[in-house]
Design an enzyme around this catalytic site. Sequence first.
Site, PDB file in Angstrom:
ATOM      1  N   SER B  42       0.867  -1.176   0.000  1.00  0.00           N
ATOM      2  CA  SER B  42       0.000   0.000   0.000  1.00  0.00           C
ATOM      3  C   SER B  42       0.903   1.225   0.000  1.00  0.00           C
ATOM      4  CB  SER B  42      -0.928  -0.075   1.210  1.00  0.00           C
ATOM      5  OG  SER B  42      -1.929   0.902   1.142  1.00  0.00           O
ATOM      6  N   HIS B  69      -2.822  -1.079  -3.251  1.00  0.00           N
ATOM      7  CA  HIS B  69      -4.024  -0.291  -2.943  1.00  0.00           C
ATOM      8  C   HIS B  69      -3.996   1.029  -3.702  1.00  0.00           C
ATOM      9  CE1 HIS B  69      -4.301  -2.413   1.249  1.00  0.00           C
ATOM     10  NE2 HIS B  69      -4.687  -3.188   0.254  1.00  0.00           N
ATOM     11  N   ASP B 162      -3.927  -5.116   5.875  1.00  0.00           N
ATOM     12  CA  ASP B 162      -4.277  -6.027   4.788  1.00  0.00           C
ATOM     13  C   ASP B 162      -3.029  -6.818   4.403  1.00  0.00           C
ATOM     14  OD1 ASP B 162      -5.778  -7.224   2.794  1.00  0.00           O
ATOM     15  OD2 ASP B 162      -5.436  -5.623   1.342  1.00  0.00           O
TER      16      ASP B 162
END
Lengths: 296, 241
Positions: B42, B69, B162
Amino acid sequence: MKLPVVKLPAPNPPLVLSGADDFIYPEDDFDIELHLLIEAIYRKYSHDFRNYSPASLRRRVRQAMLALDCATVSRLQERVLHEPDCFPRLLQTLTIPVSEMFRDPVYFMAFRRNVVPLLRTWPSIKLWVAGCSTGEEVYSLAIVLKEEGLLDRAILYATDINPASLQRAEAGIYALDSIKLFTANYRAAGGREDFASYYTAAYDAARLDPALRRGITFADHSLATDSVFSETHYISCRNVLIYFNRQLQDRALGLFRDSLVHRGFLGLGAKETVQFTALAPAFDSFDATARIFRRT
Amino acid sequence: MTSPRPPVPAAAIAAAADVRRAPAGPRRALPGVPRTLLIGGSAGSIEALGVLLPLLPADLALACAIVIHLPADQPSLLTEVFAPRLRFDVAEARDKEALRPGCLRFAPPGYHLLIERDGCLAFDLDAPVHFSRPSIDALFASGATALGADAIGVLLSGANEDGAAGLEAIARAGGLALVQDPAQSRIATMPAAGLARLARAGLEPAAVLGAAALGHYLAALGAITATDSTPPEPARTGVQR
């Protein structure tokens, strides 16, 4: 630069079954039981998930196991077979409705600007929203048709395999929270009216104008097991095919080919295409960005 | 983002060779399905990819699927950024496309990217995981199921958790769990969460390295995979791992 010492993986600890952690379930057992569950659903309820994409199906069955408090897929299967109210709940998870009105505004913009002028050339038109879920998309199309003066000569079919979704679609009632997004999408899709004129708000819900529903027929139809029911001029089937394996994708696209009139249209999801499928020769690209195709 | 020249490739190859001597995991991918890099990150991860990916050789024997992301409402520029700088086949993933050695695929914004047992990619529009769609957990968990010991998970810089559960799934399935060293990550939260999750499960990462060292490690792993035409060696008892 000094390269660090690389550690090797330690031996795996023994597998522990736990409802709290969805990854610890032994994958091989899971797949055996998943196969049995899908077969059981098909034989008992005639819902055919046998050709759904396995990776996604696995995720959804895991979610159902958590929601229905089943530690194993076998336990879920037992409940599905013997508890009458369990299958509708499982079906709800297996067919998670994800929709919004005017989702992907570029699609509805292309429909309004590029497709509608051609639909106009037919004296009457039939549209089919395949996998309509809770109805957001078919109402969006109905609004565009109304604004373009075509709703009165249009018949819209909205089909799905989930009776609960169809009921909600037919009711046309949506959470008031979602209206802000719907309104923004509507404007981005080229909507010219006041979106508030299409619904009445009460408490925390918005009820769509029942006049929009007049031309819509909601019906139970499975792309996996049913056949073509009508000739159509426009089919919208968005983000449904990604849940199918190639074989079932081809079956669904075959139904669309057989249903569409010559030069009829097919609208797919933003990341879906007929290219690379067995049905590719049956369709031309009409609008590559909006993912609208045309029957050859 | 200039990529440093590989300083000591021999050491990296030796490190990866150790991997080969490790016993095979409980299950490997189906025949014809390549050993696959699953990379997730991310915030700060594009920078890490800019260092890591150019170190991979043109004849990479691994396939590669990447979840970064990004905002769902705009097209991803990852392919445009990386394709000109890499010598292998770089593209946005396509639903039901088969993974092949030397292909690198980015998840499209707004869709989960999953790996099927037959080595094909699949999309899914289900709810976001950790507020993220695509989700690294979704990619890693499906990869663990599909690829078993042939999954290589790489968790990079990022600001949420995540990928941690997915990395555990990969390690549990016998695959390799690699983590960007939190101390060398722009944002340490994601790699640190991955390491903490492995530790809680009693599992160990195969390597915790900076972006460049990860690149060398993976390049060496790819070279070994390329020459590895023999079936995996059976587990040798008594070998110190």
